[in-house]
Scaffold this active site. Sequence first.
Site, PDB file in Angstrom:
ATOM      1  N   CYS A   1      31.498  29.725  33.103  1.00  0.00           N
ATOM      2  CA  CYS A   1      32.529  29.752  32.060  1.00  0.00           C
ATOM      3  C   CYS A   1      32.533  28.417  31.315  1.00  0.00           C
ATOM      4  CB  CYS A   1      33.896  30.011  32.701  1.00  0.00           C
ATOM      5  SG  CYS A   1      35.228  30.085  31.490  1.00  0.00           S
TER       6      CYS A   1
ATOM      7  N   CYS B   1      39.030  24.342  33.048  1.00  0.00           N
ATOM      8  CA  CYS B   1      40.229  24.433  33.884  1.00  0.00           C
ATOM      9  C   CYS B   1      39.960  23.726  35.221  1.00  0.00           C
ATOM     10  CB  CYS B   1      40.597  25.894  34.117  1.00  0.00           C
ATOM     11  SG  CYS B   1      40.548  26.862  32.597  1.00  0.00           S
TER      12      CYS B   1
ATOM     13  N   CYS C   1      39.306  25.528  38.701  1.00  0.00           N
ATOM     14  CA  CYS C   1      38.565  26.791  38.765  1.00  0.00           C
ATOM     15  C   CYS C   1      37.132  26.655  39.269  1.00  0.00           C
ATOM     16  CB  CYS C   1      38.564  27.472  37.402  1.00  0.00           C
ATOM     17  SG  CYS C   1      37.877  29.145  37.498  1.00  0.00           S
TER      18      CYS C   1
ATOM     19  N   CYS D   1      42.527  45.174  39.035  1.00  0.00           N
ATOM     20  CA  CYS D   1      42.514  44.120  38.025  1.00  0.00           C
ATOM     21  C   CYS D   1      41.109  43.536  37.880  1.00  0.00           C
ATOM     22  CB  CYS D   1      43.507  43.030  38.447  1.00  0.00           C
ATOM     23  SG  CYS D   1      43.554  41.670  37.271  1.00  0.00           S
TER      24      CYS D   1
ATOM     25  N   CYS E   1      44.448  46.644  35.002  1.00  0.00           N
ATOM     26  CA  CYS E   1      44.784  45.300  34.531  1.00  0.00           C
ATOM     27  C   CYS E   1      43.474  44.592  34.231  1.00  0.00           C
ATOM     28  CB  CYS E   1      45.557  44.553  35.622  1.00  0.00           C
ATOM     29  SG  CYS E   1      45.901  42.826  35.187  1.00  0.00           S
TER      30      CYS E   1
ATOM     31  N   CYS F   1      51.238  40.278  32.099  1.00  0.00           N
ATOM     32  CA  CYS F   1      51.230  39.672  33.432  1.00  0.00           C
ATOM     33  C   CYS F   1      50.946  38.199  33.212  1.00  0.00           C
ATOM     34  CB  CYS F   1      50.153  40.320  34.291  1.00  0.00           C
ATOM     35  SG  CYS F   1      49.928  39.505  35.887  1.00  0.00           S
TER      36      CYS F   1
ATOM     37  N   ARG G   1      54.471  38.387  41.857  1.00  0.00           N
ATOM     38  CA  ARG G   1      53.346  38.496  42.811  1.00  0.00           C
ATOM     39  C   ARG G   1      53.123  37.176  43.538  1.00  0.00           C
ATOM     40  NH1 ARG G   1      49.431  40.111  39.639  1.00  0.00           N
ATOM     41  NH2 ARG G   1      50.505  42.107  39.710  1.00  0.00           N
TER      42      ARG G   1
HETATM   43  N1  SAM Z   1      39.052  33.394  32.357  1.00  0.00           N
HETATM   44  C1  SAM Z   1      40.282  34.055  32.270  1.00  0.00           C
HETATM   45  C2  SAM Z   1      41.444  33.122  32.076  1.00  0.00           C
HETATM   46  O1  SAM Z   1      41.345  31.953  32.382  1.00  0.00           O
HETATM   47  O2  SAM Z   1      42.482  33.591  31.613  1.00  0.00           O
HETATM   48  C3  SAM Z   1      40.572  34.974  33.449  1.00  0.00           C
HETATM   49  C4  SAM Z   1      40.203  34.577  34.847  1.00  0.00           C
HETATM   50  S1  SAM Z   1      41.076  33.180  35.549  1.00  0.00           S
HETATM   51  C5  SAM Z   1      40.160  32.908  37.041  1.00  0.00           C
HETATM   52  C6  SAM Z   1      42.654  33.846  36.030  1.00  0.00           C
HETATM   53  C7  SAM Z   1      43.676  32.940  36.670  1.00  0.00           C
HETATM   54  O3  SAM Z   1      43.331  32.681  38.030  1.00  0.00           O
HETATM   55  C8  SAM Z   1      43.862  31.549  36.105  1.00  0.00           C
HETATM   56  O4  SAM Z   1      44.667  31.545  34.972  1.00  0.00           O
HETATM   57  C9  SAM Z   1      44.555  30.839  37.242  1.00  0.00           C
HETATM   58  O5  SAM Z   1      45.956  30.957  37.116  1.00  0.00           O
HETATM   59  C10 SAM Z   1      44.083  31.581  38.495  1.00  0.00           C
HETATM   60  N2  SAM Z   1      43.226  30.720  39.322  1.00  0.00           N
HETATM   61  C11 SAM Z   1      41.950  30.376  39.063  1.00  0.00           C
HETATM   62  N3  SAM Z   1      41.462  29.550  40.016  1.00  0.00           N
HETATM   63  C12 SAM Z   1      42.447  29.363  40.911  1.00  0.00           C
HETATM   64  C13 SAM Z   1      42.558  28.583  42.117  1.00  0.00           C
HETATM   65  N4  SAM Z   1      41.558  27.845  42.555  1.00  0.00           N
HETATM   66  N5  SAM Z   1      43.721  28.616  42.797  1.00  0.00           N
HETATM   67  C14 SAM Z   1      44.755  29.369  42.336  1.00  0.00           C
HETATM   68  N6  SAM Z   1      44.711  30.109  41.199  1.00  0.00           N
HETATM   69  C15 SAM Z   1      43.576  30.105  40.485  1.00  0.00           C
HETATM   70  C1  DTB Z   2      46.248  35.434  38.944  1.00  0.00           C
HETATM   71  O1  DTB Z   2      47.333  34.941  38.581  1.00  0.00           O
HETATM   72  N1  DTB Z   2      45.648  35.168  40.098  1.00  0.00           N
HETATM   73  C2  DTB Z   2      44.392  35.878  40.169  1.00  0.00           C
HETATM   74  C3  DTB Z   2      44.430  36.759  38.898  1.00  0.00           C
HETATM   75  N2  DTB Z   2      45.567  36.283  38.214  1.00  0.00           N
HETATM   76  C4  DTB Z   2      43.250  36.905  38.055  1.00  0.00           C
HETATM   77  C5  DTB Z   2      43.228  35.006  40.337  1.00  0.00           C
HETATM   78  C6  DTB Z   2      43.304  34.117  41.536  1.00  0.00           C
HETATM   79  C7  DTB Z   2      42.023  33.371  41.602  1.00  0.00           C
HETATM   80  C8  DTB Z   2      41.900  32.588  42.851  1.00  0.00           C
HETATM   81  C9  DTB Z   2      40.651  31.805  42.906  1.00  0.00           C
HETATM   82  C10 DTB Z   2      39.388  32.614  42.950  1.00  0.00           C
HETATM   83  O2  DTB Z   2      39.318  33.712  43.525  1.00  0.00           O
HETATM   84  O3  DTB Z   2      38.408  32.103  42.400  1.00  0.00           O
HETATM   85 FE1  SF4 Z   3      37.062  30.042  32.845  1.00  0.00          FE
HETATM   86 FE2  SF4 Z   3      38.149  29.707  35.252  1.00  0.00          FE
HETATM   87 FE3  SF4 Z   3      39.335  28.673  33.107  1.00  0.00          FE
HETATM   88 FE4  SF4 Z   3      39.322  31.348  33.424  1.00  0.00          FE
HETATM   89  S1  SF4 Z   3      40.346  29.854  34.741  1.00  0.00           S
HETATM   90  S2  SF4 Z   3      38.881  30.205  31.560  1.00  0.00           S
HETATM   91  S3  SF4 Z   3      37.322  31.597  34.433  1.00  0.00           S
HETATM   92  S4  SF4 Z   3      37.299  28.100  33.917  1.00  0.00           S
END
Ligand code: SAM
Ligand code: DTB
Ligand code: SF4
Length: 323
Positions: free
Chosen positions: A61, A65, A68, A105, A137, A197, A267
Amino acid sequence: MTSTSDHSSQSSSRPTLDSVVDLLGRPLLELVFDAASVHRQHHDPRVVQCSQLLSIKTGACPEDCGYCAQSARFSTAVEPERLLDIEKVVAEAEKAKSGGADRFCMGAAWRGVRNGPQFDRVLDMVSRVKALGLETCATLGMLDGEQANRLREAGLDYYNHNLDTGRSHYAEVVTTRTYDDRLETLGHVRDAGINICCGGILGLGEDRRVRAELLTELAVITPASVPINALMPIEGTPLENAKPLDWSEIVRTIAATRLLIPTTVIRLSAGRTELTEEAQALCFLAGANSIFVGDELLTAPNPEPKSDAALFDKLGLQPLRRQ
Ligand code: SAM
Ligand code: DTB
Ligand code: SF4
């Protein structure tokens, strides 16, 4: 009593920041008691909505963030994977349904949606999953209004797009987009008639005031569903060594969310692997009424279905869709 799955997402008035800071700082058990009372006025306290996640496009990606595992800017253990085939996604959705999930989802590690064959494939995935009798979702990053309309027409019930933290802390966590970019996409989702959501992550180095900022935004948006994630620290990301948050802050945040948005479905999302059963029990008492089920989130682990079944049994909770 409102049902657990169908809430209108009307905007409402903004609470003052100080009032939300005070709410988060109340004596814990009084806060939980009040939240539990409000919860019972709007929801059946035994019922838990169960969503299952699938990463339909993993890693690589372009966004930064700081929490992530899927950002191409950090060196993490995640192996990038192209957009999955439709049949694979349908097979996973069938498994999720037979495991007791009521919503499926689909998450893509995209900055946003681009029109073309990949988006067309996602629209087909949505229709096929919907046809299985599951709620749908998706979380695909930024969207424009037309893309949101096409998702709605394909049968999308919810779009997940988190604000993650308070506005004042956002740039410490993400620099490749702004808070207002997030709000703009959420506006398109609402205008298309898709349930919003939207929630956040706790433990990004923020304090209670920042968490209060996030909750004031959410109180205005009044999402149908609010995921409260606890940071799962990922090796290789800037937040890998963030100070873990005490469980009580998660309970406080859930209780305050329940008092601010009584009808929403909250959630208890990522991070349950680090919470004891007792802490999760308090979260449910404080108004959490949804979880992710299945042993994997997108790339990170989730509790085993067997241990969740045992926890539900102990607490007298039942999945929304009974087996
Ligand atoms: N790329 C899209 C976005 O950022 O909206 C969708 C996927 S992203 C992985 C969805 C959500 O997962 C993020 O907004 C964040 O709130 C959550 N998330 C990602 N990594 C995480 C982590 N290490 N611990 C907890 N929540 C996480
Ligand atoms: C949300 O609030 N939590 C989910 C979903 N929306 C997409 C994602 C959690 C991601 C946790 C880290 C991972 O699995 O990489
Ligand atoms: Fe990309 Fe992860 Fe950020 Fe979603 S949360 S935009 S997957 S870097």
